[in-house]
Design a protein around this motif. Structure first.
Motif, PDB file in Angstrom:
ATOM      1  N   GLY A 196      -0.720  -0.828   8.668  1.00  0.00           N
ATOM      2  CA  GLY A 196      -1.906  -1.009   8.292  1.00  0.00           C
ATOM      3  C   GLY A 196      -2.172  -1.797   6.831  1.00  0.00           C
ATOM      4  N   LEU A 197      -1.225  -2.185   6.318  1.00  0.00           N
ATOM      5  CA  LEU A 197      -1.241  -2.958   5.019  1.00  0.00           C
ATOM      6  C   LEU A 197      -0.854  -4.363   5.460  1.00  0.00           C
ATOM      7  CD1 LEU A 197       0.477  -0.627   2.329  1.00  0.00           C
ATOM      8  CD2 LEU A 197      -1.978  -0.926   2.646  1.00  0.00           C
ATOM      9  N   PRO A 198      -1.587  -5.389   4.850  1.00  0.00           N
ATOM     10  CA  PRO A 198      -2.560  -5.305   3.611  1.00  0.00           C
ATOM     11  C   PRO A 198      -3.797  -5.026   4.273  1.00  0.00           C
ATOM     12  CG  PRO A 198      -2.170  -7.599   4.224  1.00  0.00           C
ATOM     13  CD  PRO A 198      -1.167  -6.981   5.022  1.00  0.00           C
ATOM     14  N   LEU A 199      -4.660  -4.149   3.549  1.00  0.00           N
ATOM     15  CA  LEU A 199      -6.205  -3.818   3.955  1.00  0.00           C
ATOM     16  C   LEU A 199      -7.042  -5.068   3.671  1.00  0.00           C
ATOM     17  CD1 LEU A 199      -6.022  -0.368   2.184  1.00  0.00           C
ATOM     18  CD2 LEU A 199      -6.239  -0.780   4.589  1.00  0.00           C
ATOM     19  N   PRO A 200      -8.167  -5.111   4.536  1.00  0.00           N
ATOM     20  CA  PRO A 200      -9.052  -6.329   4.312  1.00  0.00           C
ATOM     21  C   PRO A 200      -9.679  -6.330   2.674  1.00  0.00           C
ATOM     22  CG  PRO A 200      -9.671  -4.927   6.164  1.00  0.00           C
ATOM     23  CD  PRO A 200      -8.617  -4.108   5.301  1.00  0.00           C
ATOM     24  N   SER A 201     -10.012  -7.800   2.473  1.00  0.00           N
ATOM     25  CA  SER A 201     -10.611  -8.004   1.211  1.00  0.00           C
ATOM     26  C   SER A 201     -12.145  -7.522   1.041  1.00  0.00           C
ATOM     27  CB  SER A 201     -10.650  -9.546   0.828  1.00  0.00           C
ATOM     28  OG  SER A 201     -11.488 -10.032   1.745  1.00  0.00           O
ATOM     29  N   CYS A 202     -12.763  -7.428   0.133  1.00  0.00           N
ATOM     30  CA  CYS A 202     -14.087  -7.081   0.272  1.00  0.00           C
ATOM     31  C   CYS A 202     -15.113  -8.043   0.973  1.00  0.00           C
ATOM     32  CB  CYS A 202     -14.731  -6.754  -0.987  1.00  0.00           C
ATOM     33  SG  CYS A 202     -16.091  -5.609  -1.538  1.00  0.00           S
ATOM     34  N   ARG A 235      -8.997   3.232   9.248  1.00  0.00           N
ATOM     35  CA  ARG A 235      -8.243   2.274   8.900  1.00  0.00           C
ATOM     36  C   ARG A 235      -7.392   2.420   7.844  1.00  0.00           C
ATOM     37  NH1 ARG A 235     -11.691  -2.494   8.007  1.00  0.00           N
ATOM     38  NH2 ARG A 235     -11.224  -3.305   9.939  1.00  0.00           N
ATOM     39  N   TYR A 236      -7.680   3.522   6.956  1.00  0.00           N
ATOM     40  CA  TYR A 236      -7.090   3.577   5.698  1.00  0.00           C
ATOM     41  C   TYR A 236      -5.721   4.329   6.447  1.00  0.00           C
ATOM     42  CZ  TYR A 236      -5.740   5.177   1.041  1.00  0.00           C
ATOM     43  OH  TYR A 236      -5.101   5.253  -0.298  1.00  0.00           O
ATOM     44  N   PRO A 237      -4.402   3.557   5.738  1.00  0.00           N
ATOM     45  CA  PRO A 237      -3.290   4.082   6.171  1.00  0.00           C
ATOM     46  C   PRO A 237      -2.887   5.964   5.947  1.00  0.00           C
ATOM     47  CG  PRO A 237      -2.689   2.009   5.147  1.00  0.00           C
ATOM     48  CD  PRO A 237      -4.414   2.617   4.733  1.00  0.00           C
ATOM     49  N   LYS A 238      -2.809   6.581   6.858  1.00  0.00           N
ATOM     50  CA  LYS A 238      -2.520   7.848   6.988  1.00  0.00           C
ATOM     51  C   LYS A 238      -1.334   8.398   5.876  1.00  0.00           C
ATOM     52  CE  LYS A 238      -5.928   8.429   9.460  1.00  0.00           C
ATOM     53  NZ  LYS A 238      -7.414   8.365   8.870  1.00  0.00           N
ATOM     54  N   ALA A 288       0.618  -4.861  -3.345  1.00  0.00           N
ATOM     55  CA  ALA A 288       0.295  -4.030  -2.189  1.00  0.00           C
ATOM     56  C   ALA A 288      -0.519  -2.833  -3.040  1.00  0.00           C
ATOM     57  CB  ALA A 288       1.413  -3.372  -1.667  1.00  0.00           C
ATOM     58  N   LEU A 289      -0.229  -2.521  -4.124  1.00  0.00           N
ATOM     59  CA  LEU A 289      -1.154  -1.351  -4.835  1.00  0.00           C
ATOM     60  C   LEU A 289      -2.453  -1.978  -5.170  1.00  0.00           C
ATOM     61  CD1 LEU A 289       1.417   0.406  -7.197  1.00  0.00           C
ATOM     62  CD2 LEU A 289      -0.227   1.396  -5.691  1.00  0.00           C
ATOM     63  N   ASP A 290      -2.721  -3.386  -5.742  1.00  0.00           N
ATOM     64  CA  ASP A 290      -3.891  -3.915  -6.007  1.00  0.00           C
ATOM     65  C   ASP A 290      -4.553  -4.047  -4.982  1.00  0.00           C
ATOM     66  OD1 ASP A 290      -5.460  -5.536  -8.181  1.00  0.00           O
ATOM     67  OD2 ASP A 290      -5.171  -6.930  -6.583  1.00  0.00           O
ATOM     68  N   ASN A 291      -4.006  -4.352  -3.688  1.00  0.00           N
ATOM     69  CA  ASN A 291      -4.825  -4.434  -2.231  1.00  0.00           C
ATOM     70  C   ASN A 291      -5.376  -3.243  -2.206  1.00  0.00           C
ATOM     71  OD1 ASN A 291      -3.958  -4.099   1.176  1.00  0.00           O
ATOM     72  ND2 ASN A 291      -5.547  -5.733   0.290  1.00  0.00           N
ATOM     73  N   VAL A 292      -4.717  -2.209  -2.291  1.00  0.00           N
ATOM     74  CA  VAL A 292      -5.093  -0.884  -2.007  1.00  0.00           C
ATOM     75  C   VAL A 292      -6.350  -0.518  -2.814  1.00  0.00           C
ATOM     76  CG1 VAL A 292      -4.619   1.697  -1.404  1.00  0.00           C
ATOM     77  CG2 VAL A 292      -3.140  -0.048  -0.606  1.00  0.00           C
ATOM     78  N   ASN A 325      -9.531  10.896   0.565  1.00  0.00           N
ATOM     79  CA  ASN A 325      -8.328  10.007   1.131  1.00  0.00           C
ATOM     80  C   ASN A 325      -7.502   9.124   0.203  1.00  0.00           C
ATOM     81  OD1 ASN A 325      -8.293  10.188   4.157  1.00  0.00           O
ATOM     82  ND2 ASN A 325     -10.457  10.626   3.729  1.00  0.00           N
ATOM     83  N   GLY A 326      -8.104   8.721  -0.737  1.00  0.00           N
ATOM     84  CA  GLY A 326      -7.658   7.812  -1.710  1.00  0.00           C
ATOM     85  C   GLY A 326      -6.902   8.740  -2.774  1.00  0.00           C
TER      86      GLY A 326
END
Length: 301
Positions: free
Chosen positions: A184-190, A210-213, A230-234, A254-255
């Motif tokens: 599920g990573l990377p996640l979409p940009s805004c 979508r958010y990685p379980k 990756a952390l910045d992306n999440v 969830n976060g």
């Protein structure tokens, strides 16, 4: 012994029956609900005032659940549904921490609303997969009473199809046990999210799917290898979703595991605070989301 108020479905089940704080919060939420023109807007306003306080968020959910059932429920059906939520709420509380409690309460509101739509005949009928509510005698009783009073097409199967929404921890475990931690990573940009055009509950549902379980579980998040990028992306992803959904508790709940993580928490909080203090267009949303996460982390200590 003081009696529990009739609207306190979850606050007393999760926070302790007879808790003065829970009763005050729920009574305040009820007064606000009667002044609002819409149950959804009343719930949103109540959540905004709660500012991340777990007991207040649960009290808000109580009132929204009661309001959702009023147009369709007989007294017997309402009592049975409340009993089912209490039982399932107890299970959620045992899964650990304020995050599990608040997430259950928020999901219960969505279930109560969709249940009301189902029983009134307003919920669109789609093909429904069989769901077996094993061991949930209180849920089965609620289903039987509600469907007897409202014999809509395939009522029992559609009623049971709502049940997985109240078991996020089980769904989370099933998913994390069968997928790679980095799926599920990377996640979409805004910008990409805005291009998708989803808003409101549709955006919340898309986030939840979508958010990685693996990132949403307090144990599984510790196994996920995340570098700074990756952390910045999440962090940017959850900030974008939070801002676009008016800081819906589902996003924070969830976060939360990431920000509370022993392995990743300090770096994730640093990335969030750095974004909040920057000149980035997302800085305002990051500040509000940081305040929300801070509230959850304090209540969990």
């Amino acid at each position: 012994m003081r009696r529990c108020g009739p609207t306190l479905v979850l606050a007393l089940a999760l926070a302790g029956c007879g808790s003065p704080a829970a009763e005050v919060l729920a009574n305040d939420a009820a007064r606000t609900s009667t002044r609002a023109s819409s149950g959804e807007s009343a719930y949103a306003a109540c959540r905004n005032r709660a500012a991340g306080n777990a007991a207040a968020l649960i009290a808000c959910a109580d009132v929204a659940i009661a309001a959702a059932g009023q147009p369709v429920d007989t007294p017997e059906a309402a009592t049975a549904f409340r009993a089912a939520l209490r039982q399932l709420g107890d299970d959620a509380a045992q899964s650990g921490g304020e995050a599990a409690r608040v997430l259950f309460a928020h999901q219960a509101v969505h279930v109560a609303q969709r249940r009301a739509e189902l029983l009134s005949g307003a919920l669109p009928h789609t093909t429904t997969a069989a769901v077996s509510p094993k061991g949930d005698a209180t849920w089965a009783r609620s289903r039987a009473i509600s469907c007897r009073a409202h014999p809509v097409q395939q009522c029992a199967a559609r009623y049971d199809a709502l049940l997985p929404m109240l078991r996020p921890s089980q769904a989370k475990h099933a998913t994390t046990s069968s997928v790679s931690p980095t799926t599920g990573l990377p996640l979409p940009s805004c910008a990409a999210l805005k291009a998708e055009g989803k808003v409101g509950n549709a955006l919340v549902d898309a986030f939840y799917a979508r958010y990685p379980k693996a990132l949403a579980g307090s144990d599984s998040v510790e196994t996920v290898p995340l570098d700074a990028g990756a952390l910045d992306n999440v962090v940017r992803y959850v900030v974008c979703i939070a801002g676009a959904t008016d800081y819906d508790p589902t996003v924070a709940e969830n976060g939360l595991a990431l920000f509370a993580s022993k392995r990743h928490g300090a770096i994730a909080r640093h990335a969030l605070v750095a974004l909040a203090r920057s000149s980035d267009p997302a800085a305002g949303a990051a500040r509000r989301f940081d305040a929300q996460i801070s509230g959850y982390l304090k209540s969990a200590r």
